[in-house]
Motif scaffolding. Structure first.
Motif: not given
Length: 294
Positions: A265-294
């Motif tokens: 429910n909290d975007i900031y908590y999601f971002s912190r948790t995702y980065k802690k466990h996956r070692h990359i920020a979701p916004s960075v992953l989204r940017g990388e994925t978007a680049t790959i899909q183009k």
């Protein structure tokens, strides 16, 4: 409560009269789910050719690297996620009833039957054993090429592999009562794991999950940690992150929409948790994925 076998993976074999198969798996990205929590009666051997992965077998997390072998015992809950890019591994799946003969002997009584019944458990993590690795790769090669007489070579290879594992990587031997208790717990918790899988985006209380298992909160929490290797909160968070990872890579949802869709429910908590466990920020992953899909 009736047994829910929804986490039991149906194991179709290309040749039901010769129940052995191999998959060659390749994952390009860090943080990808290799396989979700499931269990089956067959033995499974995961040999890593490249990359690193976190494999959970029962309650034990294992960091597997290239040149190492993971052994998944019969009826053992297991799960995998990549820890690096370029994860490449073979999954050799064996129904060792293949090694039964019409004449029961000492080998079957002492080894094959106890392995099949999950009373003889092998170590999950095999390192620095070139003979065992060569045995696995030889079986994989025979399955891939299927030259005349490959069945004989594979059965011979399986006997050799099990001999090496029993001699050098034997974990424990369970009594019949211990085995029965193990299977009862796996089956009792199957509907709990499935409920989390189906309702990860909702509020999930310990009381509700304990009720599904038919246990007190205390007993449920203890057995849950014993089976999965995680607390209930840790497991639910991991399930949500797995789904979030899939959506970030394969959907057009924004990071905020992914967070909401996966129970954060909290975007900031999601971002912190995702980065802690996956070692990359979701916004960075989204940017990388978007680049790959183009």
């Amino acid at each position: 409560m009736e047994s829910d076998e929804s986490l039991r993976e149906p194991m179709d074999m290309p040749d039901p009269h010769f129940p052995v198969k191999v998959h060659h798996n390749h994952f390009e990205h860090q943080g990808e789910v290799l396989f979700r929590h499931h269990w089956h009666e067959h033995l499974e051997f995961l040999y890593f050719v490249s990359g690193e992965a976190l494999i959970e077998c029962g309650s034990k997390p294992i960091a597997a690297k290239a040149g190492e072998l993971i052994v998944v015992n019969s009826n053992e809950l297991h799960y995998g996620v990549s820890l690096s890019t370029d994860v490449n591994y073979y999954a050799l799946i064996v129904d060792i009833s293949l090694l039964y003969s019409h004449f029961a002997g000492a080998a079957e009584t002492k080894f094959i039957t106890p392995i099949t019944q999950n009373r003889l458990l092998l170590h999950n993590h095999v390192k620095n054993d070139p003979l065992a690795f060569s045995s696995v790769l030889a079986i994989v090669d025979e399955l891939n090429h299927r030259e005349f007489g490959y069945e004989l070579a594979i059965k011979s290879g399986l006997y050799q592999l099990l001999t090496l594992l029993v001699r050098n990587h034997l974990n424990s031997v369970l009594s019949r009562n211990e085995y029965a208790e193990r299977i009862k717990n796996v089956e009792r918790f199957a509907p709990v794991f499935q409920y989390i899988e189906d309702n990860y985006q909702s509020e999930l209380s310990v009381e509700l999950l304990a009720e599904i298992a038919g246990l007190s909160r205390f007993h449920f929490s203890r057995l849950f940690k014993e089976l999965s290797g995680r607390t209930i909160t840790e497991y639910i968070t991991a399930a949500r992150l797995d789904k979030a990872d899939d959506l970030l890579r394969n959907s057009k949802l924004t990071v905020s929409e992914v967070a909401a869709a996966t129970g954060f429910n909290d975007i900031y908590y999601f971002s912190r948790t995702y980065k802690k466990h996956r070692h990359i920020a979701p916004s960075v992953l989204r940017g990388e994925t978007a680049t790959i899909q183009k």
